[in-house]
Design a protein around this motif. Structure first.
Motif: not given
Ligand SMILES: [Zn+2]
Lengths: 224, 170
Positions: B148-166
């Motif tokens: 669901r998150r893959a379809y319903f969340e639109d994060l920039s690269h940076r935001e995804i990286a921050e959330q995942s700690g990568l």
């Protein structure tokens, strides 16, 4: 036609982001242009669209404000009268029509032979394309037969779609329609094959591959 | 929780409603589609970060597009839910991301056609949407949530990286 079908495809996570509508525009152009050359990914894309349809249909409905239906019904006639915009059919020469499928062709702004190519060394010419999207660069790249492709010197991910000719990267040969994804950590030096010039579409600093588990997860049950 | 009627229990399927709009400009069919899809489209757009007024506006625009483009709906290519989802997705890219949605052109002379054997493989019709939903609901919650998150969340690269700690790669 099977022999014409590409052997290398975009990552499953990139296909997923394209289906979700979260992929940047330049990478989306690459995916969609690959799909023009790849019946397999067209089917995959239809599957991923169906997953999106199923998920959206399963969302808890949020009521619209009172009168929303009536307001929309009242606008149906406007749309009936609205003249439909005919797509502008740009004329291209045979080489451009044959080598560059849509949607990439619409981003060229002219025929391949008429574009303001810039030399990058002795064997490589580049044509940067103006495609929206923060931080993502997109270019057409022409490499003389037998010459090395530009070195991958930056830290981001670079995705390359072959449009004509081919290049060799280690044991792998990338021909028309194939997608190569390179990261900084991969030590590689792709070389155009000796028969012909190689024309590629490259997207630099495209999506990072961080959502790996989702692609694998989907693959497990989507093939039904 | 609002109950959701399983496919086939209504007098006319969603596919048939769109076809009725295409055939005869059937406004009651449109009202029925609107009642089902518009609140789900609003929910979808809210999930992806639209404010309530914009979500409602885009949901209405999507339904207007359904009316206008009903003739191009082909149930052998995609079910009603999938077709309407793709319209909403593209409209959202246009309105909220302010980008274009590039798509291949099925009539492009450069398009490589499918081999005949591939052409009659599974078609992703309305029936499949129902089966997919059952399959997704049957997954462990953390897995279905990931999809669901893959379809319903639109994060920039940076935001995804921050959330995942990568590292974001810049
Ligand atoms: Zn492919």
């Amino acid at each position: 036609m099977a022999d014409d079908s590409p052997a290398f495809h975009p990552d499953p996570e990139v296909m997923l982001a394209y289906a979700a509508g979260t992929l940047d525009e330049a990478s989306s152009v690459l995916v969609a242009t690959h799909m023009a050359l790849c019946p397999r990914c067209r089917r995959e894309s239809a599957r991923l669209d169906a997953v999106g349809g199923a998920l959206a249909d399963g969302l808890e409905p949020v009521p619209l404000s009172a009168g929303a239906l009536e307001a929309t019904l009242a606008r149906l006639e406007d749309h009936d009268q609205a003249a439909s915009l005919a797509p502008t059919e740009a004329c291209h020469d045979h080489a451009t029509l044959h080598s560059v499928p849509e949607p990439l062709r619409s981003y060229l702004g002219g025929d391949l032979s008429a574009l303001p190519w810039r030399w990058r060394g002795f064997a490589v010419r580049e044509m940067p394309l103006d495609i929206a999207g923060g931080g993502v660069r997109a270019s057409l790249i022409r490499v003389r037969a037998g010459a090395a492709l530009p070195a991958h010197t930056h830290t981001g991910v670079e995705t390359t779609l072959v449009l004509s000719g081919a290049f060799q990267d280690g044991d792998s040969r990338f021909g028309r329609g194939d997608v190569a994804t390179a990261t900084h950590s991969i030590d590689h030096r792709p070389v155009a094959t000796p028969e012909a010039e190689c024309l590629c579409f490259a997207v630099i600093d495209g999506p990072l591959r961080l959502t790996g588990p989702v692609g694998r997860l989907l693959n497990r049950f989507v093939r039904m | 929780m609002q109950s959701i009627s399983p496919p086939g229990t209504t007098a006319r399927s969603h596919d048939a409603l769109i076809e009725a709009i295409a055939a005869s400009g059937d406004r009651s069919a449109f009202a029925e589609l609107f009642a089902h899809f518009a609140p789900r489209l609003k929910a979808y757009l809210l999930r992806l970060g639209a404010d309530a007024a914009t979500a409602e506006e885009i949901a209405q625009e999507v339904m207007l597009t359904v009316w206008r483009k009903a003739a191009s709906f082909d149930r052998s290519q995609a079910g009603a839910g999938t077709w309407i989802f793709t319209i909403a997705r593209n409209r959202r890219i246009d309105r909220l991301r302010r980008e274009r949605r590039p798509e291949f052109d099925p009539s492009d002379p450069a398009l490589v056609p499918a081999a005949p054997a591939e052409a009659d493989q599974t078609v992703w019709t309305g029936q499949v949407e129902g089966r997919l939903r059952i399959a997704i609901d049957a997954l462990p919650p953390e897995q279905s949530d990931l999809i669901r998150r893959a379809y319903f969340e639109d994060l920039s690269h940076r935001e995804i990286a921050e959330q995942s700690g990568l590292p974001s790669g810049r």
